[in-house]
Design an enzyme around this catalytic site. Structure first.
Site, PDB file in Angstrom:
ATOM      1  CE  LYS A 179      -1.023   2.516   2.919  1.00 13.30           C
ATOM      2  NZ  LYS A 179      -0.529   3.878   3.396  1.00 13.30           N
ATOM      3  CB  THR A 190       7.295   0.294   0.107  1.00 12.90           C
ATOM      4  OG1 THR A 190       6.261   1.142  -0.377  1.00 12.90           O
ATOM      5  CG2 THR A 190       6.704  -0.938   0.701  1.00 12.90           C
ATOM      6  CD  GLU A 276      -2.026  10.972  -0.722  1.00  7.91           C
ATOM      7  OE1 GLU A 276      -2.486  10.321   0.236  1.00  7.91           O
ATOM      8  OE2 GLU A 276      -1.387  12.025  -0.588  1.00  7.91           O
ATOM      9  CG  ASN A 398      -1.742  14.954   0.971  1.00  7.12           C
ATOM     10  OD1 ASN A 398      -1.536  14.168   1.890  1.00  7.12           O
ATOM     11  ND2 ASN A 398      -1.554  14.635  -0.295  1.00  7.12           N
TER      12      ASN A 398
END
Length: 403
Positions: A179, A190, A276, A398
């Site tokens: 993820k 990661t 994102e 964000n």
């Protein structure tokens, strides 16, 4: 080394002797948010973790639990990072391990714990415990996909990979899930990644393989230049494939190491592609550097440049931003030797502009995948980094992450 590797459908529950589950514990949202991955026998274990000095309790605990090179299960939650939660954070991480161990009939020290989500909030342990109980009751060799869904936060798609190869005359499978979408510049491995395999390998050589693979894959990914408090890559190898154990750096070791790197690379690219607000995957390849470290520095500097990322989003072939990033990377370079390509269109040669086609460059930058190449003409080493463009949506996501 190139080996006969097949990419097939599946992920972490596919290798022999592994099961997984992903359930709705409703930790923060009404979604799958708790995963369990289990080997039916103790496995060799290795991992790499965030280099951020602010480390979440699960990171500290898991590093301790795999220090002996063995583990048998992983329990993961999304929705809450259990980071910056004081002494209670460690208590809750330990409780997660004990709870999972109790249902599985194994030692708590053989359970790896991971969490992801909002920093600075405590875990709702009643929901966590209920989720662990449910996950333990539905463990399945088909549960890898549900586990991949359960570890997602702002990810838009699950990240899964499974490969099949041959080692020592036996069929070996390596599966992984990951993820990551924001707060991505690992400096270790990661955000969260879990890899399972039925290969037989000593903990020492597994650790060496994991470090090698992470350095060339997850450590070459950046979305926004932020290194998380919870980054963890865990690999379990239970040895059930049936070949002789890999206990020296022979041909079988290199076959396994390179296959593991392939799995990690596939997951790393999925993370970059799903950054994102991303609309494009960007690959930055640096060729002919004096050392791998120099190639890596240049590739990561370019990949981390917000000016490069916004230029790609706006489909502006501003190669000056690329060479600028190479210049401040700290790498050993000679600016007057550098060639720069966007796709197959050469922008600059020997650090000076070429009369390139703006129309062709804009066409390349309009694609979903954009490759930037820098040829340093200063050695023979290379490195590749992966990132994504910087869009309006990154700021929107964000600006309201906690809501």
């Amino acid at each position: 080394m190139i080996h006969d590797i097949q990419y097939i459908e599946g992920s972490v529950a596919a290798p022999l002797g592994f099961k997984a589950a992903g359930v709705k514990a409703r930790i923060r949202y009404n979604k799958k948010d708790l995963a369990l991955i289990v080997s039916e026998v103790p496995a060799a274990a290795a991992g790499v973790f965030t280099t951020n000095k602010v480390k979440a309790a699960p990171v500290v605990l898991s590093a301790r639990h795999i220090a002996d090179g063995r583990a048998q299960a992983v329990v993961v939650n999304s929705g809450c990072a259990n980071a910056c939660t004081g002494e209670d954070g460690m208590t809750m991480a330990v409780e997660m391990a004990r709870e999972a161990a109790g249902y599985l009939g194994i030692n708590a020290e053989d359970v790896v714990v991971a969490s992801t989500g909002v920093i600075g909030e405590k875990l709702p342990m009643d929901k966590i415990k209920a989720g662990i109980s449910e996950a333990a009751s539905v463990l399945s060799s088909d549960g890898g996909h549900d586990a991949a869904l359960a570890i997602m936060t702002t990810d838009t798609v699950p990240k899964e990979v499974l490969i099949k190869l041959e080692i020592g005359g036996s069929v070996v499978t390596i599966g992984g899930i990951a993820k990551g979408s924001g707060m991505i510049m690992p400096n270790m491995a990661t955000m969260l990644a879990f890899v399972t395999t039925d290969a037989a390998i000593t903990p020492q050589l597994l650790r060496k393989s994991v470090t090698y693979a992470a350095e060339r894959t997850f450590n070459m990914v950046t979305v926004d230049g932020d290194t998380s408090t919870n980054d963890s890559l865990i690999v379990l190898a239970n040895g059930l494939a049936g070949h002789s154990i890999i206990e020296q750096e022979d041909e079988n070791f290199f076959i396994f190491r390179d296959a593991l790197e392939r799995v990690c690379k596939a997951l790393a690219m999925m993370i970059a592609r799903d950054g994102e607000g991303a609309t494009k995957l960007i690959e930055v390849e640096v060729r002919n550097a004096p050392a791998f470290a120099d190639a890596r520095k240049v590739a990561m500097a370019v990949a981390n440049s917000n000016l490069v990322k916004t230029a790609v989003f706006g489909e502006d072939a501003n190669w000056g931003r690329i060479i600028c990033a190479a210049g401040y990377s700290g790498a050993d370079i000679d600016p007057e030797r550098i060639d720069i390509f966007i796709g197959d269109e050469k922008m600059a040669e020997n650090g000076a502009p070429l009369n390139f086609s703006e129309d062709r460059a804009k066409e390349i930058l309009g694609c979903k995948e954009v490759k930037i190449t820098l040829d340093l003409h200063h050695g023979s080493e290379k490195a590749t980094a992966w990132t994504c463009d910087f869009s309006f949506d990154y700021v929107k996501i964000n600006a309201s992450y906690r809501s």
